[in-house]
Scaffold this motif. Structure first.
Motif, short mmCIF file in Angstrom:
data_model
loop_
_atom_site.label_atom_id
_atom_site.label_comp_id
_atom_site.label_asym_id
_atom_site.label_seq_id
_atom_site.Cartn_x
_atom_site.Cartn_y
_atom_site.Cartn_z
N ASP A 34 0.84 -1.19 0.00
CA ASP A 34 0.00 0.00 0.00
C ASP A 34 0.88 1.25 0.00
OD1 ASP A 34 -2.50 -1.49 0.41
OD2 ASP A 34 -1.75 -1.83 2.44
N GLY A 35 0.32 2.32 -0.52
CA GLY A 35 1.00 3.60 -0.49
C GLY A 35 -0.01 4.72 -0.51
N GLY A 95 3.35 6.12 -7.72
CA GLY A 95 3.08 7.12 -6.69
C GLY A 95 2.71 8.46 -7.28
#
Length: 283
Positions: free
Chosen positions: A61-62, A86
């Motif tokens: 996850d980010g 991202g």
């Protein structure tokens, strides 16, 4: 003489084993690798015939994204690709997109896969689902069982406006406008939908290319990093926005006719760049 004979037989055995490895399907060899090589990042070869040294793994996850299908262990790629994911999540959030779901990237050392992809071999390809990220952290079971859904009208090649609209078009615009993108593959109906919109700048459409099987996700392909001589870029896309005759072709039956050629045999290690043998055997 006996000692020399023993060394000769040992050398012959090593060569024989090497020959067997070279003839073995590369998908089996690279699919068995679950850790990257140490050392610098080096994409080797082309998108559908190569490997990668020094790959990095996308975290589960980010900020603004979650990875799917963790059991496949296909969350590996170049640092550029991880950074791109991202950046896309951050950019898309400006339009209210709630977060992206990340599908397959590549294997720990790249190379051919046992199933699912002909490309994704050098750490520069990623599949992004059209599904919006849920408002909670997905469980391991949800990541395996939730499915990406087609955005096309059932039985047609055109988009379903209830499943693909302005938000999805803006997501693709954001994806194409980020630095380093070479191509984005989508279903022909999705490209057609983009072509029908009046854009202030249509240049991004050149990177959006119609291709089979991309009706529930889009496939981002980055260019080779600057200065990496072993990495082979795909030929540039034809000039223009791609909204004319080349797109019309995808709405004929011609692209979908069964091939009369026998299926190609799986790639072997010998078919890949020589440096991929070193990548496979490296610590």
């Amino acid at each position: 003489m006996a000692l020399l004979r023993m060394f000769a037989l040992a050398a012959l055995a090593v060569l024989t084993l090497a020959s067997v490895a070279l003839a073995q399907p590369a998908r089996d060899l690279f699919g068995a690798m679950h850790s990257p090589t140490t050392g610098p990042e080096v994409p080797v070869g082309s998108y559908a015939k190569g490997c990668i040294a020094g790959a990095v793994q996308l975290p589960t996850d980010g900020p603004g994204w979650q990875a799917m299908r963790l059991s496949r262990d296909r969350r590996w790629g170049s640092a550029e690709l991880v950074n791109y994911i991202g950046a896309l999540a951050k950019s898309a959030a400006q339009d209210g997109w709630p977060g992206i779901l990340v599908g397959d990237m590549g294997q720990a050392r790249g190379g051919p896969m046992v199933s699912g992809h002909a490309s994704h071999q050098i750490g520069l390809d990623v599949d992004i689902w059209f599904e919006r990220m849920p408002d909670h952290q997905l469980s391991a079971n949800e990541r395996e069982t939730l499915s990406a859904r087609s955005v096309l009208k059932k039985g047609t090649r055109d988009i379903d406006p209830k499943k693909f609209g302005e938000a999805e078009r803006l997501l693709l615009y954001r994806a194409a406008e980020l630095p380093g993108v070479a191509r984005i593959f989508v279903a022909p109906g999705i490209k057609k939908s983009l072509c029908a919109v009046t854009w202030r700048d249509r240049s991004f459409l050149n990177k959006i290319r119609p291709w089979y099987g991309h009706d529930d996700h889009f496939h981002v392909r980055l260019s080779c990093p600057a200065g990496v001589e072993l990495c082979v870029n795909q030929a540039p896309a034809p000039a223009g926005d791609g909204c004319g005759a080349e797109l019309d072709y995808w709405f004929t039956d011609e692209p979908y006719k069964p091939s009369d050629k026998p299926p190609a045999p799986p790639l072997t290690l010998a078919d890949l760049p020589k440096a991929c043998t070193a990548v496979l055997k490296a610590d």
